[in-house]
Design a protein around this motif. Structure first.
Motif, PDB file in Angstrom:
ATOM      1  N   ALA A   1       3.291  -4.072 -11.671  1.00  0.00           N
ATOM      2  CA  ALA A   1       3.546  -4.410 -10.189  1.00  0.00           C
ATOM      3  C   ALA A   1       4.408  -3.074  -9.753  1.00  0.00           C
ATOM      4  O   ALA A   1       4.103  -2.753  -8.600  1.00  0.00           O
ATOM      5  N   GLN A   2       5.230  -2.505 -10.591  1.00  0.00           N
ATOM      6  CA  GLN A   2       6.086  -1.491  -9.981  1.00  0.00           C
ATOM      7  C   GLN A   2       5.062  -0.337  -9.502  1.00  0.00           C
ATOM      8  O   GLN A   2       5.209   0.604  -8.570  1.00  0.00           O
ATOM      9  N   ARG A   3       3.926   0.004 -10.403  1.00  0.00           N
ATOM     10  CA  ARG A   3       3.047   1.084 -10.249  1.00  0.00           C
ATOM     11  C   ARG A   3       1.961   0.708  -8.934  1.00  0.00           C
ATOM     12  O   ARG A   3       2.024   1.681  -8.243  1.00  0.00           O
ATOM     13  N   ALA A   4       1.782  -0.506  -8.776  1.00  0.00           N
ATOM     14  CA  ALA A   4       1.185  -0.950  -7.484  1.00  0.00           C
ATOM     15  C   ALA A   4       2.123  -0.791  -6.308  1.00  0.00           C
ATOM     16  O   ALA A   4       1.413  -0.235  -5.162  1.00  0.00           O
ATOM     17  N   LEU A   5       3.193  -1.001  -6.268  1.00  0.00           N
ATOM     18  CA  LEU A   5       4.132  -0.663  -5.304  1.00  0.00           C
ATOM     19  C   LEU A   5       4.328   0.737  -4.932  1.00  0.00           C
ATOM     20  O   LEU A   5       4.227   0.992  -3.865  1.00  0.00           O
ATOM     21  N   ASP A   6       4.594   1.447  -5.985  1.00  0.00           N
ATOM     22  CA  ASP A   6       4.459   2.957  -5.790  1.00  0.00           C
ATOM     23  C   ASP A   6       3.334   3.447  -5.070  1.00  0.00           C
ATOM     24  O   ASP A   6       3.608   4.449  -4.085  1.00  0.00           O
ATOM     25  N   LEU A   7       2.058   2.979  -5.552  1.00  0.00           N
ATOM     26  CA  LEU A   7       0.898   3.532  -4.827  1.00  0.00           C
ATOM     27  C   LEU A   7       0.915   3.096  -3.514  1.00  0.00           C
ATOM     28  O   LEU A   7       0.517   3.660  -2.678  1.00  0.00           O
ATOM     29  N   THR A   8       1.366   1.830  -3.081  1.00  0.00           N
ATOM     30  CA  THR A   8       1.420   1.197  -1.792  1.00  0.00           C
ATOM     31  C   THR A   8       2.104   1.943  -0.864  1.00  0.00           C
ATOM     32  O   THR A   8       1.845   2.298   0.271  1.00  0.00           O
ATOM     33  N   VAL A   9       3.442   2.143  -1.424  1.00  0.00           N
ATOM     34  CA  VAL A   9       4.384   3.110  -0.490  1.00  0.00           C
ATOM     35  C   VAL A   9       3.734   4.327  -0.120  1.00  0.00           C
ATOM     36  O   VAL A   9       3.691   4.773   1.277  1.00  0.00           O
ATOM     37  N   GLU A  10       3.116   4.925  -1.055  1.00  0.00           N
ATOM     38  CA  GLU A  10       2.609   6.314  -0.791  1.00  0.00           C
ATOM     39  C   GLU A  10       1.462   6.171   0.399  1.00  0.00           C
ATOM     40  O   GLU A  10       1.544   6.899   1.043  1.00  0.00           O
ATOM     41  N   TRP A  11       0.749   5.036  -0.019  1.00  0.00           N
ATOM     42  CA  TRP A  11      -0.336   4.835   0.983  1.00  0.00           C
ATOM     43  C   TRP A  11       0.048   4.554   2.504  1.00  0.00           C
ATOM     44  O   TRP A  11      -0.597   5.268   3.418  1.00  0.00           O
TER      45      TRP A  11
ATOM     46  N   ARG B   1       2.841   5.444   3.938  1.00  0.00           N
ATOM     47  CA  ARG B   1       3.466   6.318   4.568  1.00  0.00           C
ATOM     48  C   ARG B   1       2.379   7.497   5.144  1.00  0.00           C
ATOM     49  O   ARG B   1       2.723   8.110   6.026  1.00  0.00           O
ATOM     50  N   GLY B   2       1.481   7.523   4.437  1.00  0.00           N
ATOM     51  CA  GLY B   2       0.138   8.421   4.982  1.00  0.00           C
ATOM     52  C   GLY B   2      -0.889   7.893   5.797  1.00  0.00           C
ATOM     53  O   GLY B   2      -1.436   8.417   6.591  1.00  0.00           O
ATOM     54  N   ARG B   3      -1.047   6.681   5.723  1.00  0.00           N
ATOM     55  CA  ARG B   3      -1.987   6.185   6.639  1.00  0.00           C
ATOM     56  C   ARG B   3      -1.373   5.367   7.927  1.00  0.00           C
ATOM     57  O   ARG B   3      -0.671   4.980   8.326  1.00  0.00           O
ATOM     58  N   ALA B   4      -2.329   6.091   8.882  1.00  0.00           N
ATOM     59  CA  ALA B   4      -1.804   5.727  10.254  1.00  0.00           C
ATOM     60  C   ALA B   4      -2.937   4.892  11.051  1.00  0.00           C
ATOM     61  O   ALA B   4      -4.092   5.074  10.876  1.00  0.00           O
ATOM     62  N   THR B   5      -2.133   3.781  11.991  1.00  0.00           N
ATOM     63  CA  THR B   5      -3.059   3.168  12.826  1.00  0.00           C
ATOM     64  C   THR B   5      -2.381   3.131  13.913  1.00  0.00           C
ATOM     65  O   THR B   5      -1.319   3.041  14.180  1.00  0.00           O
ATOM     66  N   PHE B   6      -3.394   3.032  15.055  1.00  0.00           N
ATOM     67  CA  PHE B   6      -2.866   3.240  16.292  1.00  0.00           C
ATOM     68  C   PHE B   6      -1.970   4.225  16.814  1.00  0.00           C
ATOM     69  O   PHE B   6      -0.779   3.828  17.273  1.00  0.00           O
ATOM     70  N   GLY B   7      -1.910   5.301  15.985  1.00  0.00           N
ATOM     71  CA  GLY B   7      -1.031   6.383  16.282  1.00  0.00           C
ATOM     72  C   GLY B   7       0.195   6.414  15.412  1.00  0.00           C
ATOM     73  O   GLY B   7       1.116   7.386  15.701  1.00  0.00           O
ATOM     74  N   ARG B   8       0.584   5.322  14.591  1.00  0.00           N
ATOM     75  CA  ARG B   8       1.727   5.592  13.671  1.00  0.00           C
ATOM     76  C   ARG B   8       1.494   5.015  12.385  1.00  0.00           C
ATOM     77  O   ARG B   8       0.409   4.152  12.011  1.00  0.00           O
ATOM     78  N   PRO B   9       2.227   5.733  11.460  1.00  0.00           N
ATOM     79  CA  PRO B   9       2.045   5.380   9.921  1.00  0.00           C
ATOM     80  C   PRO B   9       2.194   3.827   9.772  1.00  0.00           C
ATOM     81  O   PRO B   9       3.301   3.283  10.478  1.00  0.00           O
ATOM     82  N   LEU B  10       1.703   3.159   8.972  1.00  0.00           N
ATOM     83  CA  LEU B  10       1.844   1.904   8.522  1.00  0.00           C
ATOM     84  C   LEU B  10       3.120   1.299   8.350  1.00  0.00           C
ATOM     85  O   LEU B  10       3.719   0.412   8.591  1.00  0.00           O
ATOM     86  N   ILE B  11       3.911   2.368   7.587  1.00  0.00           N
ATOM     87  CA  ILE B  11       5.308   1.963   7.120  1.00  0.00           C
ATOM     88  C   ILE B  11       6.213   1.944   8.227  1.00  0.00           C
ATOM     89  O   ILE B  11       7.338   1.289   8.078  1.00  0.00           O
ATOM     90  N   THR B  12       5.812   2.490   9.395  1.00  0.00           N
ATOM     91  CA  THR B  12       6.735   2.301  10.621  1.00  0.00           C
ATOM     92  C   THR B  12       6.752   0.765  11.148  1.00  0.00           C
ATOM     93  O   THR B  12       7.423   0.336  12.026  1.00  0.00           O
ATOM     94  N   ARG B  13       5.678  -0.225  10.959  1.00  0.00           N
ATOM     95  CA  ARG B  13       5.474  -1.484  11.067  1.00  0.00           C
ATOM     96  C   ARG B  13       6.598  -2.426  10.272  1.00  0.00           C
ATOM     97  O   ARG B  13       6.740  -2.414   9.200  1.00  0.00           O
ATOM     98  N   GLN B  14       7.245  -2.866  11.127  1.00  0.00           N
ATOM     99  CA  GLN B  14       8.507  -3.974  10.272  1.00  0.00           C
ATOM    100  C   GLN B  14       7.532  -4.988   9.257  1.00  0.00           C
ATOM    101  O   GLN B  14       8.218  -5.191   8.443  1.00  0.00           O
ATOM    102  N   VAL B  15       6.504  -5.627   9.644  1.00  0.00           N
ATOM    103  CA  VAL B  15       5.779  -6.442   8.619  1.00  0.00           C
ATOM    104  C   VAL B  15       5.490  -5.813   7.532  1.00  0.00           C
ATOM    105  O   VAL B  15       5.686  -6.374   6.414  1.00  0.00           O
ATOM    106  N   VAL B  16       5.313  -4.472   7.508  1.00  0.00           N
ATOM    107  CA  VAL B  16       4.821  -3.695   6.199  1.00  0.00           C
ATOM    108  C   VAL B  16       6.130  -3.316   5.479  1.00  0.00           C
ATOM    109  O   VAL B  16       6.172  -3.580   4.295  1.00  0.00           O
ATOM    110  N   ARG B  17       7.091  -3.022   6.171  1.00  0.00           N
ATOM    111  CA  ARG B  17       8.437  -2.750   5.494  1.00  0.00           C
ATOM    112  C   ARG B  17       9.000  -3.994   4.856  1.00  0.00           C
ATOM    113  O   ARG B  17       9.652  -3.805   3.841  1.00  0.00           O
ATOM    114  N   HIS B  18       8.855  -5.040   5.446  1.00  0.00           N
ATOM    115  CA  HIS B  18       9.440  -6.510   4.866  1.00  0.00           C
ATOM    116  C   HIS B  18       8.183  -6.746   3.812  1.00  0.00           C
ATOM    117  O   HIS B  18       9.001  -7.356   2.789  1.00  0.00           O
ATOM    118  N   LYS B  19       7.370  -6.464   3.896  1.00  0.00           N
ATOM    119  CA  LYS B  19       6.293  -7.098   2.609  1.00  0.00           C
ATOM    120  C   LYS B  19       6.786  -6.041   1.386  1.00  0.00           C
ATOM    121  O   LYS B  19       6.789  -6.391   0.313  1.00  0.00           O
TER     122      LYS B  19
END
Length: 370
Positions: free
Chosen positions: A244-254, A256-274
């Motif tokens: 689970a920790q490895r999956a989380l680490d990989l997801t955080v990296e993803w 941070r680098g994956r942008a949708t509609f001009g913004r990284p996914l991690i900037t979305r509140q729903v993503v951060r809360h997940k």
């Protein structure tokens, strides 16, 4: 190399981290396609004393640190199962004190010279160990073994198999452990996950096994198996939260680098809360499992707590890897994505070593609810 603090063990952790990043992570994809890990990996791990942890050196808490670092640095629970199968194949031999068996089987496994496996499960007897039917009938200086085993980890590559057999009457009192070296047939099984860990069905048709290969006393095998189940189950809990920790680490990296509609996914509140919910579940499962491991290492009676730890970690892992695939989107569904591997591998953790339902019922009985 070994220190006493579970959260530190810095030299051991660094050793395992370096080994995993160099000898495992770059090759794991190919081993998944091959359906097994090479024998050379056992030899390399033995050369730096990793296979001796829990036996010739170190303790259960060192095994916890070892498992965490392998999975969290690019390995997998399937890799752990394949490389450290001796961890379930030789403890009974080691604790029996039988020097002949230790020299012939346990020590060669620790040196990476032989691969051992444990055969308990049968087509009609999974978690119900007392119901096994494979028979071993005494004939002079040999036992004649007949029956079959299934879902045997490393069963295709094994040089010896510590096998649960029925030497007495029905029930748990008639079970013994025998080390079987040859004379049986194997059939490779295909699985949903753990692709780098070979799994086999074994068939014994009047296989003659020397009485000298009896582990411990005759008809005392059930007690030996149950005693080792506690270590196996807490280790699977570690595999679960580490995955689970490895999956989380990989997801955080993803994200941070994956942008949708001009913004990284991690900037979305729903993503951060997940991500936060995933981290919380992992930390709770890890903290509890580590504490239970420490209690086992001290010799405490904590069967109920082991059940809790395994079930909690397995549930956490299932939820986290599912969310990890979801947050990776289409890439999470691709075989080239590491989280896809962890998603597949995670499913067995609630079955192996005692199904989650069995863990719950065992805890209920220990608590006096049944």
């Amino acid at each position: 190399m070994i220190t006493k603090d579970l959260y530190e063990r810095k030299e051991l952790r660094q050793l395992v981290r370096d080994f995993t990043r160099k000898e495992i992570a770059p090759h794991l994809g190919q081993w998944e396609r091959d359906g097994e890990v090479p024998r050379e990996l056992h030899e390399k791990a033995a050369a730096i004393d990793l296979l001796g942890i829990g036996f010739e050196q170190g303790d259960l808490l060192d095994t916890v640190a070892l498992t965490e670092e392998i999975i969290q640095n690019g390995g997998s629970s399937g890799l752990v199962a394949a490389l450290f199968t001796h961890g379930i194949a030789i403890p009974h031999i080691w604790q029996s004190g039988n020097q002949d068996l230790i020299e012939r089987f346990a020590k060669p496994a620790i040196r990476g010279e032989k691969i051992g496996s444990l055969a308990v499960t049968e087509p009609g007897a999974g978690s119900d160990v007392a119901a096994i039917r494979t028979k071993a009938v005494r004939d002079g200086d040999h036992y004649v073994v007949s029956g079959e085993k299934t879902f045997i980890t490393s069963g295709c590559r094994a040089d010896f198999v510590t096998t649960a057999v029925r030497t007495g009457g029905e029930g748990y009192q008639g079970i013994s452990l025998l080390v079987v070296e040859d004379g049986f047939t194997r059939r490779r099984l295909d699985k949903m996950g753990w692709h780098c860990s070979d799994t086999a069905e074994l068939h014994f048709d009047d296989v003659r096994v020397p009485v000298a290969n009896l582990v411990g006393e005759e008809n005392q095998g059930f007690v030996q198996i149950m005693r080792q189940f506690q270590v196996e189950r807490i280790t699977m809990a570690v595999e679960a939260y580490a995955t689970a920790q490895r999956a989380l680490d990989l997801t955080v990296e993803w994200v941070r680098g994956r942008a949708t509609f001009g913004r990284p996914l991690i900037t979305r509140q729903v993503v951060r809360h997940k991500l936060t919910a995933m981290a919380q579940k992992i930390d709770l499962a890890r903290t509890y499992a580590r504490e239970v491991a420490a209690r086992i290492d001290r010799g405490d009676d904590c069967v109920t707590e082991v059940c809790f730890a395994k079930n909690a970690a397995v549930q956490t892992c299932a939820e986290v890897v599912d969310e990890a695939v979801q947050l990776h989107g289409g890439m999470g569904y691709m075989r080239e994505s590491e989280v896809e591997r962890h998603y597949r591998d995670a499913r067995i953790l609630g079955i192996g070593g005692g199904a989650s339902e069995v863990m719950t019922e065992l805890a209920a009985r220990r608590l006096g609810f049944a």
